[in-house]
Design an enzyme around this catalytic site. Structure first.
Site, PDB file in Angstrom:
ATOM      1  N   SER A  96      76.360  38.654  15.607  1.00 11.03           N
ATOM      2  CA  SER A  96      76.142  38.728  17.049  1.00 11.03           C
ATOM      3  C   SER A  96      76.058  37.321  17.657  1.00 11.03           C
ATOM      4  CB  SER A  96      74.890  39.561  17.332  1.00 11.03           C
ATOM      5  OG  SER A  96      74.791  39.910  18.680  1.00 11.03           O
ATOM      6  N   ASN A 120      80.119  41.375  14.047  1.00 11.13           N
ATOM      7  CA  ASN A 120      79.757  41.940  15.350  1.00 11.13           C
ATOM      8  C   ASN A 120      79.732  40.850  16.418  1.00 11.13           C
ATOM      9  OD1 ASN A 120      78.119  43.597  13.100  1.00 11.13           O
ATOM     10  ND2 ASN A 120      78.802  44.974  14.720  1.00 11.13           N
ATOM     11  N   HIS A 241      76.263  48.210  15.942  1.00  8.68           N
ATOM     12  CA  HIS A 241      76.078  46.764  16.029  1.00  8.68           C
ATOM     13  C   HIS A 241      75.340  46.153  14.835  1.00  8.68           C
ATOM     14  CE1 HIS A 241      76.256  43.026  18.239  1.00  8.68           C
ATOM     15  NE2 HIS A 241      74.957  42.841  18.091  1.00  8.68           N
TER      16      HIS A 241
END
Length: 272
Positions: A96, A120, A241
């Site tokens: 992320s 992700n 996620h």
């Protein structure tokens, strides 16, 4: 895991967990998490690699950056951390927000990177998606923190995901709100900062996401992998996620394949 505190410049410190020996593998977590968020990868990959999972600035026990820090400041921090490790070129993986940092390091300092993995990650959000994350960043800066919404977005109701969801909830509830807000704002504004530099990434680049991640979409993964010189996209079916926690076997398998890819010995001029 051995906890270590590494001094950096300006009286800051970086705190990280380390286990194993071999080629160094540096892991950078996402916003609101901490070094322990990579526990399935630390447990599995430390049998063959020196795994170094670091608390991002303002998270865990790592010193926060300035409240107005942008993605480039987080990338500069990661570069300083890798140089301070004095371990030579490292394998660098991020999740992320951590994936934006990892990609930024690969673009600007390829000499520090053997291989890069983006889990992700985000790449050129739509205007609607960008507006949503900017709104979330504004809420955090106002002092509001919503834990339930991301938990519902990241995890399903299956019993197998319950333990991971509980761990993530505990990290979100314990995070320093100012550090969280700073990092999230950088994340919200960061999807295009290094996007034009992906074509310069020559090292093996793994780009992985879940098929059901609405923010780090499979299309983004394919675009990043396609732009890199030696990119490879992996999309794990029916995952969201927090795929490194909810599908650890598949993620660890993809990481091992990536770590076995021969590094590309090519000199690439860092971008200004």
């Amino acid at each position: 895991m051995t906890p270590i505190t590494l001094p950096l410049s300006n009286k800051r410190v970086a705190h990280y967990l380390e286990r194993g020996t071999g080629e160094p593998l540096v892991l950078i977590h996402g916003v609101g998490m901490q070094a322990e968020a990579w526990y399935p990868q630390i447990d599995e990959l430390s049998s063959d690699f020196r795994v170094i999972s670091v608390d991002m600035p303002g998270h865990g026990k790592s010193t926060a950056l300035d409240a107005n820090a942008g993605l480039q400041d987080f990338v500069d921090w990661a570069i300083e951390f890798i140089e301070a490790l004095d371990a030579g070129p490292v394998n660098l993986a991020g999740h992320s927000m951590g994936s934006l940092i990892a990609a930024g390091v690969a673009v600007t300092r390829p000499d520090l990177i053997r291989r890069v993995a983006v889990l992700n990650g985000v790449y050129r959000r739509t205007a609607q998606a960008r507006a949503a994350v900017l709104q979330r960043a504004a809420e955090l800066r106002s002092g509001a923190i919503d834990v339930e919404t991301p938990l519902k977005r990241w995890f399903n109701a299956e019993e197998a995901q319950r333990i991971a969801a509980q761990k993530v909830e505990s990290w979100l509830r314990s995070v320093d709100l100012e550090g969280y807000a700073t990092a999230y704002t950088a994340f919200a504004n960061g999807d295009e900062v290094y996007a034009d530099g992906w074509h310069t990434i020559a090292c093996p680049a793994l780009v992985l996401t879940g098929s059901d991640d609405p923010n780090s979409t499979p299309d983004m993964a394919w675009q990043m992998a396609g732009a890199a010189r030696n990119g490879h996209a992996v999309v794990i079916a029916n995952e969201r996620h927090m795929v490194n926690l909810t599908a650890p076997r598949e993620v660890n398998c993809a990481l091992r394949a990536w770590l076995q890819t021969e590094p590309v010995h090519e000199t690439v001029k860092p971008e200004a």
